[in-house]
Design a protein around this motif. Sequence first.
Motif, PDB file in Angstrom:
ATOM      1  N   GLY A   1       0.902  -1.068  -0.110  1.00  0.00           N
ATOM      2  CA  GLY A   1      -0.250   0.237  -0.376  1.00  0.00           C
ATOM      3  C   GLY A   1       0.693   1.236  -0.233  1.00  0.00           C
ATOM      4  N   THR A   2       2.369   0.927   0.473  1.00  0.00           N
ATOM      5  CA  THR A   2       2.981   2.512   0.053  1.00  0.00           C
ATOM      6  C   THR A   2       3.960   2.482  -0.818  1.00  0.00           C
ATOM      7  N   TYR A   3       4.417   0.730  -1.045  1.00  0.00           N
ATOM      8  CA  TYR A   3       5.587   0.894  -2.299  1.00  0.00           C
ATOM      9  C   TYR A   3       5.318   0.085  -3.237  1.00  0.00           C
ATOM     10  N   HIS A   4       5.975   0.898  -4.917  1.00  0.00           N
ATOM     11  CA  HIS A   4       5.615   0.292  -6.032  1.00  0.00           C
ATOM     12  C   HIS A   4       6.820   0.113  -6.309  1.00  0.00           C
ATOM     13  N   VAL A   5       6.312  -1.301  -6.427  1.00  0.00           N
ATOM     14  CA  VAL A   5       7.831  -2.371  -5.807  1.00  0.00           C
ATOM     15  C   VAL A   5       8.574  -3.079  -8.311  1.00  0.00           C
ATOM     16  N   LEU A   6       9.611  -2.579  -8.511  1.00  0.00           N
ATOM     17  CA  LEU A   6       9.821  -3.002  -9.541  1.00  0.00           C
ATOM     18  C   LEU A   6      10.715  -3.621  -9.407  1.00  0.00           C
ATOM     19  N   TRP A   7      10.846  -4.324 -10.380  1.00  0.00           N
ATOM     20  CA  TRP A   7      12.189  -5.028 -11.531  1.00  0.00           C
ATOM     21  C   TRP A   7      12.229  -3.844 -12.517  1.00  0.00           C
ATOM     22  N   ARG A   8      13.896  -3.509 -12.951  1.00  0.00           N
ATOM     23  CA  ARG A   8      14.598  -3.580 -13.609  1.00  0.00           C
ATOM     24  C   ARG A   8      15.667  -4.113 -14.012  1.00  0.00           C
ATOM     25  N   ALA A   9      15.475  -3.854 -15.609  1.00  0.00           N
ATOM     26  CA  ALA A   9      16.856  -4.851 -16.379  1.00  0.00           C
ATOM     27  C   ALA A   9      18.109  -4.177 -16.304  1.00  0.00           C
ATOM     28  N   GLY A  10      19.294  -4.465 -16.293  1.00  0.00           N
ATOM     29  CA  GLY A  10      20.452  -3.070 -16.353  1.00  0.00           C
ATOM     30  C   GLY A  10      21.600  -3.310 -16.578  1.00  0.00           C
ATOM     31  N   ARG A  11      22.098  -4.989 -16.426  1.00  0.00           N
ATOM     32  CA  ARG A  11      23.026  -5.554 -16.135  1.00  0.00           C
ATOM     33  C   ARG A  11      24.587  -4.989 -16.961  1.00  0.00           C
ATOM     34  N   ASP A  12      24.439  -4.608 -17.782  1.00  0.00           N
ATOM     35  CA  ASP A  12      25.154  -3.483 -18.745  1.00  0.00           C
ATOM     36  C   ASP A  12      24.830  -2.633 -18.713  1.00  0.00           C
ATOM     37  N   ARG A  13      24.700  -2.136 -17.544  1.00  0.00           N
ATOM     38  CA  ARG A  13      25.043  -0.848 -17.879  1.00  0.00           C
ATOM     39  C   ARG A  13      24.108  -0.087 -17.003  1.00  0.00           C
ATOM     40  N   ASN A  14      24.846   1.018 -16.449  1.00  0.00           N
ATOM     41  CA  ASN A  14      24.007   1.566 -15.157  1.00  0.00           C
ATOM     42  C   ASN A  14      22.559   2.681 -15.151  1.00  0.00           C
ATOM     43  N   LEU A  15      22.049   2.573 -14.438  1.00  0.00           N
ATOM     44  CA  LEU A  15      20.541   2.798 -14.645  1.00  0.00           C
ATOM     45  C   LEU A  15      20.631   4.352 -14.324  1.00  0.00           C
ATOM     46  N   SER A  16      20.357   5.286 -15.670  1.00  0.00           N
ATOM     47  CA  SER A  16      20.667   7.186 -15.591  1.00  0.00           C
ATOM     48  C   SER A  16      19.567   7.724 -14.669  1.00  0.00           C
ATOM     49  N   LYS A  17      19.335   8.645 -13.852  1.00  0.00           N
ATOM     50  CA  LYS A  17      18.780   9.360 -13.015  1.00  0.00           C
ATOM     51  C   LYS A  17      18.019  10.429 -14.427  1.00  0.00           C
ATOM     52  N   PRO A  18      17.036  10.660 -15.746  1.00  0.00           N
ATOM     53  CA  PRO A  18      16.009  10.104 -15.985  1.00  0.00           C
ATOM     54  C   PRO A  18      14.976   8.975 -16.195  1.00  0.00           C
ATOM     55  N   GLU A  19      15.925   8.354 -16.844  1.00  0.00           N
ATOM     56  CA  GLU A  19      15.309   6.653 -16.286  1.00  0.00           C
ATOM     57  C   GLU A  19      14.499   6.636 -15.065  1.00  0.00           C
ATOM     58  N   LEU A  20      15.720   6.857 -14.148  1.00  0.00           N
ATOM     59  CA  LEU A  20      14.754   6.298 -12.441  1.00  0.00           C
ATOM     60  C   LEU A  20      13.613   7.915 -12.049  1.00  0.00           C
ATOM     61  N   GLU A  21      13.796   9.354 -12.563  1.00  0.00           N
ATOM     62  CA  GLU A  21      13.040   9.630 -12.686  1.00  0.00           C
ATOM     63  C   GLU A  21      11.290   9.563 -13.307  1.00  0.00           C
ATOM     64  N   ARG A  22      11.468   8.146 -14.842  1.00  0.00           N
ATOM     65  CA  ARG A  22      10.790   8.050 -15.345  1.00  0.00           C
ATOM     66  C   ARG A  22       9.628   7.358 -14.047  1.00  0.00           C
ATOM     67  N   LEU A  23      10.688   6.086 -13.639  1.00  0.00           N
ATOM     68  CA  LEU A  23      10.257   5.054 -12.573  1.00  0.00           C
ATOM     69  C   LEU A  23       9.620   5.179 -11.560  1.00  0.00           C
ATOM     70  N   ASN A  24      10.142   6.875 -11.159  1.00  0.00           N
ATOM     71  CA  ASN A  24       9.957   7.021  -9.569  1.00  0.00           C
ATOM     72  C   ASN A  24       8.278   8.022  -9.734  1.00  0.00           C
ATOM     73  N   GLY A  25       7.962   8.130 -11.249  1.00  0.00           N
ATOM     74  CA  GLY A  25       6.553   8.678 -12.101  1.00  0.00           C
ATOM     75  C   GLY A  25       5.520   7.689 -11.935  1.00  0.00           C
ATOM     76  N   VAL A  26       6.260   6.695 -12.316  1.00  0.00           N
ATOM     77  CA  VAL A  26       5.403   5.203 -12.206  1.00  0.00           C
ATOM     78  C   VAL A  26       4.865   5.089 -11.029  1.00  0.00           C
TER      79      VAL A  26
END
Length: 387
Positions: A292-317
């Motif tokens: 009820g508090t969190y949205h728990v997501l999986w994101r594959a990205g072993r070959d690269r670092n997750l960027s700030k824009p991508e994290l901003e988008r996931l936070n919006g989701v």
Amino acid sequence: MGFPTSDVLAAHGKWMYFSGFADELRERHPELASRVHFNSGGPLLYVKVMLSGESGVALAITRMGTIDALTLITPELGSLPSVWAPGTPREVLVDALAAHATARLAGEPVPSPWRWNQSERSDVTDLADLLAGSGVTVRRVVAGNRWFAYGAPLAPRVGIVEGARGDLVEAELGGGVIVRASLMPRLGWLLHHHAADPSGAWGRIDLGVALWGRSRPTPGLPVTEADVQRIAELIAGGPAKWSEDILHAPVGWSAPPPPFGYHLGDAVLAQLPLLGFRDLGPGDEEVLARSGTYHVLWRAGRDRNLSKPELERLNGVAAAAGSDRPKRLILVTDGRLSKPAAAFADQARAFVFHADPETGRLEAANPLAREAMPPWDDPRKHDPEPW
């Protein structure tokens, strides 16, 4: 005439430091001025406040292994010195030396916070005072001064507590049970216990349930909701006060890889509740776990670092997934975060964990998530050795 060598300059710098230290000690504490002695002739430079005969409380720079530490040495045989980082302001060390000397001259205990090798009163020194007053053995207090001495009194070594562990009080109860109360910058109070058993694991105590009878969905107890007196009473009461629904199962983070792989959702549900995420349930194809508090997501990205824009988008989701109010993000990934992404995650109060591809073990990927992790050290490693 040649320029002085580095050794000569270093020796002169130390002489000037201790000469100034002695002058400042006499100025700030004139009642001790007649007892102040500066050993200016070396080879070991020190400033001592004489107590009786040749005994006293002294400050020196001592070599401990490969580290030079500012060391406050007391006359008690078999006691470990108080150690401070080289960059400690001189007035702090002046007042520390004066506090130890004055207490011994008066035949009284060293006052807090100096008795805990700290220079300022804080929530953790208050907790240490309350525990000591109730008969609990306080092993260590860490706040502004994060250095401590351990090992043999005649050949002590320096330990340094990382800032990521927050401020803390470590206490020992009967039966070899060790309790660590940590005050984290963002999460507030966390309470762990280390039982004297072969597992060597730390367990998490849910302070919300223990103190207020209700669990919080987020790790930690904010300082605004905490009562240091009640935390002290809880610790002093011992394990008898920690019922099974309060004491989490020991958090074992070194399990071998499962022989047939692992299910990521099961790995998340096996670990995150032990860190204080208390409202998680089985997920589905969209999310790793329901909350009820969190949205728990999986994101594959072993070959690269997750960027700030991508994290901003996931936070919006995550925020949009809430019906009555925005949800916060818990992200599990097999990749890493860029530094800007980690900074944004902290700002958004999002928790990001890296999942080990072989074991499913979760590791913190941003500082906020790191605060939620259990202690990883052996508390007995830095015990004093017998005199």
